[in-house]
Write a protein that holds these residues in place. Structure first.
Motif, PDB file in Angstrom:
ATOM      1  N   ASP A  21       0.832  -1.196   0.000  1.00  0.00           N
ATOM      2  CA  ASP A  21       0.000   0.000   0.000  1.00  0.00           C
ATOM      3  C   ASP A  21       0.872   1.254   0.000  1.00  0.00           C
ATOM      4  N   GLY A  22       0.540   2.207  -0.852  1.00  0.00           N
ATOM      5  CA  GLY A  22       1.272   3.466  -0.911  1.00  0.00           C
ATOM      6  C   GLY A  22       2.436   3.458  -1.893  1.00  0.00           C
ATOM      7  N   TRP A  23       2.761   2.282  -2.416  1.00  0.00           N
ATOM      8  CA  TRP A  23       3.853   2.164  -3.382  1.00  0.00           C
ATOM      9  C   TRP A  23       3.278   2.234  -4.789  1.00  0.00           C
ATOM     10  N   LEU A  24       4.061   2.717  -5.728  1.00  0.00           N
ATOM     11  CA  LEU A  24       3.662   2.849  -7.125  1.00  0.00           C
ATOM     12  C   LEU A  24       4.259   1.698  -7.928  1.00  0.00           C
ATOM     13  N   ASP A  25       3.413   0.970  -8.658  1.00  0.00           N
ATOM     14  CA  ASP A  25       3.876  -0.118  -9.523  1.00  0.00           C
ATOM     15  C   ASP A  25       4.131   0.447 -10.917  1.00  0.00           C
ATOM     16  N   VAL A  26       5.388   0.348 -11.361  1.00  0.00           N
ATOM     17  CA  VAL A  26       5.756   0.760 -12.713  1.00  0.00           C
ATOM     18  C   VAL A  26       6.559  -0.377 -13.331  1.00  0.00           C
ATOM     19  N   ASN A  27       6.008  -0.984 -14.363  1.00  0.00           N
ATOM     20  CA  ASN A  27       6.684  -2.074 -15.082  1.00  0.00           C
ATOM     21  C   ASN A  27       7.145  -3.195 -14.164  1.00  0.00           C
ATOM     22  N   GLY A  28       6.357  -3.513 -13.153  1.00  0.00           N
ATOM     23  CA  GLY A  28       6.678  -4.634 -12.271  1.00  0.00           C
ATOM     24  C   GLY A  28       7.618  -4.299 -11.121  1.00  0.00           C
ATOM     25  N   SER A  29       8.072  -3.064 -11.019  1.00  0.00           N
ATOM     26  CA  SER A  29       8.882  -2.633  -9.872  1.00  0.00           C
ATOM     27  C   SER A  29       8.031  -1.723  -8.999  1.00  0.00           C
ATOM     28  N   CYS A  30       8.329  -1.734  -7.704  1.00  0.00           N
ATOM     29  CA  CYS A  30       7.575  -0.920  -6.751  1.00  0.00           C
ATOM     30  C   CYS A  30       8.417   0.272  -6.314  1.00  0.00           C
ATOM     31  N   PHE A  31       7.799   1.454  -6.288  1.00  0.00           N
ATOM     32  CA  PHE A  31       8.484   2.696  -5.939  1.00  0.00           C
ATOM     33  C   PHE A  31       7.733   3.407  -4.823  1.00  0.00           C
ATOM     34  N   TYR A  32       8.492   4.057  -3.942  1.00  0.00           N
ATOM     35  CA  TYR A  32       7.873   4.805  -2.844  1.00  0.00           C
ATOM     36  C   TYR A  32       8.516   6.182  -2.730  1.00  0.00           C
ATOM     37  N   PHE A  33       7.670   7.214  -2.787  1.00  0.00           N
ATOM     38  CA  PHE A  33       8.100   8.601  -2.637  1.00  0.00           C
ATOM     39  C   PHE A  33       8.042   8.944  -1.149  1.00  0.00           C
ATOM     40  N   HIS A  34       9.171   9.015  -0.490  1.00  0.00           N
ATOM     41  CA  HIS A  34       9.213   9.265   0.953  1.00  0.00           C
ATOM     42  C   HIS A  34       9.091  10.770   1.231  1.00  0.00           C
ATOM     43  N   GLN A  35       7.850  11.242   1.320  1.00  0.00           N
ATOM     44  CA  GLN A  35       7.567  12.656   1.586  1.00  0.00           C
ATOM     45  C   GLN A  35       7.952  13.068   2.998  1.00  0.00           C
ATOM     46  N   ASP A  36       7.939  12.121   3.932  1.00  0.00           N
ATOM     47  CA  ASP A  36       8.175  12.440   5.341  1.00  0.00           C
ATOM     48  C   ASP A  36       9.650  12.368   5.732  1.00  0.00           C
ATOM     49  N   GLN A  37      10.524  12.040   4.800  1.00  0.00           N
ATOM     50  CA  GLN A  37      11.961  11.925   5.083  1.00  0.00           C
ATOM     51  C   GLN A  37      12.739  12.832   4.138  1.00  0.00           C
ATOM     52  N   GLY A  52      14.854  -2.555   2.405  1.00  0.00           N
ATOM     53  CA  GLY A  52      14.857  -3.711   1.530  1.00  0.00           C
ATOM     54  C   GLY A  52      14.925  -3.384   0.054  1.00  0.00           C
ATOM     55  N   GLY A  53      15.302  -2.158  -0.289  1.00  0.00           N
ATOM     56  CA  GLY A  53      15.365  -1.764  -1.689  1.00  0.00           C
ATOM     57  C   GLY A  53      16.619  -0.971  -1.999  1.00  0.00           C
ATOM     58  N   SER A  54      16.466  -0.052  -2.922  1.00  0.00           N
ATOM     59  CA  SER A  54      17.558   0.833  -3.313  1.00  0.00           C
ATOM     60  C   SER A  54      16.956   2.145  -3.789  1.00  0.00           C
ATOM     61  N   LEU A  55      17.799   3.156  -3.940  1.00  0.00           N
ATOM     62  CA  LEU A  55      17.319   4.381  -4.573  1.00  0.00           C
ATOM     63  C   LEU A  55      16.864   4.029  -5.988  1.00  0.00           C
ATOM     64  N   ALA A  56      15.845   4.722  -6.451  1.00  0.00           N
ATOM     65  CA  ALA A  56      15.180   4.363  -7.705  1.00  0.00           C
ATOM     66  C   ALA A  56      16.052   4.549  -8.934  1.00  0.00           C
ATOM     67  N   LYS A  57      15.813   3.663  -9.887  1.00  0.00           N
ATOM     68  CA  LYS A  57      16.379   3.752 -11.222  1.00  0.00           C
ATOM     69  C   LYS A  57      15.228   4.017 -12.180  1.00  0.00           C
ATOM     70  N   ILE A  58      15.374   5.023 -13.033  1.00  0.00           N
ATOM     71  CA  ILE A  58      14.385   5.324 -14.060  1.00  0.00           C
ATOM     72  C   ILE A  58      15.046   5.010 -15.394  1.00  0.00           C
ATOM     73  N   GLY A  59      14.618   3.913 -16.003  1.00  0.00           N
ATOM     74  CA  GLY A  59      15.300   3.432 -17.190  1.00  0.00           C
ATOM     75  C   GLY A  59      14.606   3.699 -18.508  1.00  0.00           C
ATOM     76  N   SER A  60      13.426   4.322 -18.464  1.00  0.00           N
ATOM     77  CA  SER A  60      12.723   4.578 -19.724  1.00  0.00           C
ATOM     78  C   SER A  60      11.906   5.867 -19.614  1.00  0.00           C
ATOM     79  N   ALA A  61      11.597   6.422 -20.767  1.00  0.00           N
ATOM     80  CA  ALA A  61      10.763   7.624 -20.813  1.00  0.00           C
ATOM     81  C   ALA A  61       9.376   7.332 -20.251  1.00  0.00           C
ATOM     82  N   LYS A  62       8.895   6.110 -20.474  1.00  0.00           N
ATOM     83  CA  LYS A  62       7.582   5.709 -19.952  1.00  0.00           C
ATOM     84  C   LYS A  62       7.576   5.750 -18.417  1.00  0.00           C
ATOM     85  N   GLU A  63       8.655   5.276 -17.793  1.00  0.00           N
ATOM     86  CA  GLU A  63       8.755   5.321 -16.334  1.00  0.00           C
ATOM     87  C   GLU A  63       8.820   6.758 -15.837  1.00  0.00           C
ATOM     88  N   LEU A  64       9.622   7.592 -16.496  1.00  0.00           N
ATOM     89  CA  LEU A  64       9.727   8.995 -16.098  1.00  0.00           C
ATOM     90  C   LEU A  64       8.359   9.664 -16.173  1.00  0.00           C
TER      91      LEU A  64
END
Length: 156
Positions: A21-37, A52-64
């Motif tokens: 909940d609260g995570w964004l699914d883009v092309n099968g990967s989950c992303f979280y925008f940490h507004q509170d940090q 349990g993750g890493s800083l995000a990678k944006i690999g395509s114009a569609k993801e951006l």
């Protein structure tokens, strides 16, 4: 029937696409925008790793585009650290998650007006080695000083 109810509860807890909940699914990967940090880039990198993750990678114009639409839809504010830098070798931008090169130019990097007219970022030289999804640049990529304080954008 009890098994079906448990399955429905599990799907609701994780989300329809496998993201919590609260995570964004883009092309099968989950992303979280940490507004509170907010923190410097290296701290953001560690923060995402402890989640349990890493800083995000944006690999395509569609993801951006998906990130931009999500930011607008939910009226998010601020800039977000992405998981790339050129700290290893100036000008050689690499994603830390897989050591692949960051795509250059359009549609990823912001533009700036310099001495010789308009040009794409990155432009900061040795003083700006970390990648930011920059609110002041309409959420295009920008190279900035790694010690600045911004929100982490984590992915799993």
């Amino acid at each position: 029937m009890k098994g079906l109810c448990l399955l429905v509860v599990a799907v609701m807890a994780v989300g329809c696409h496998g993201c919590p909940d609260g995570w964004l699914d883009v092309n099968g990967s989950c992303f979280y925008f940490h507004q509170d940090q907010s923190m410097p880039w290296e701290d953001a990198e560690r923060f995402c790793e402890t989640s349990g993750g890493s800083l995000a990678k944006i690999g395509s114009a569609k993801e951006l585009r998906a990130f931009y639409e999500y930011i607008l839809t939910y009226s998010l504010s601020g800039s977000y650290w992405l998981g790339a830098s050129d700290q290893g070798y100036e000008g050689d931008w690499l994603w830390v998650s897989d050591n692949s090169r960051v795509d250059r130019g359009t549609p990823f990097w912001a533009i700036h007006n310099g001495i010789f007219g308009w040009d794409h970022e990155p432009s900061g030289g040795t003083e700006e080695n970390c990648l930011l999804l920059d609110e002041n640049r309409k959420h295009y990529f920008n190279d900035v000083n790694c010690n600045l304080i911004h929100h982490p954008l984590c992915m799993t």
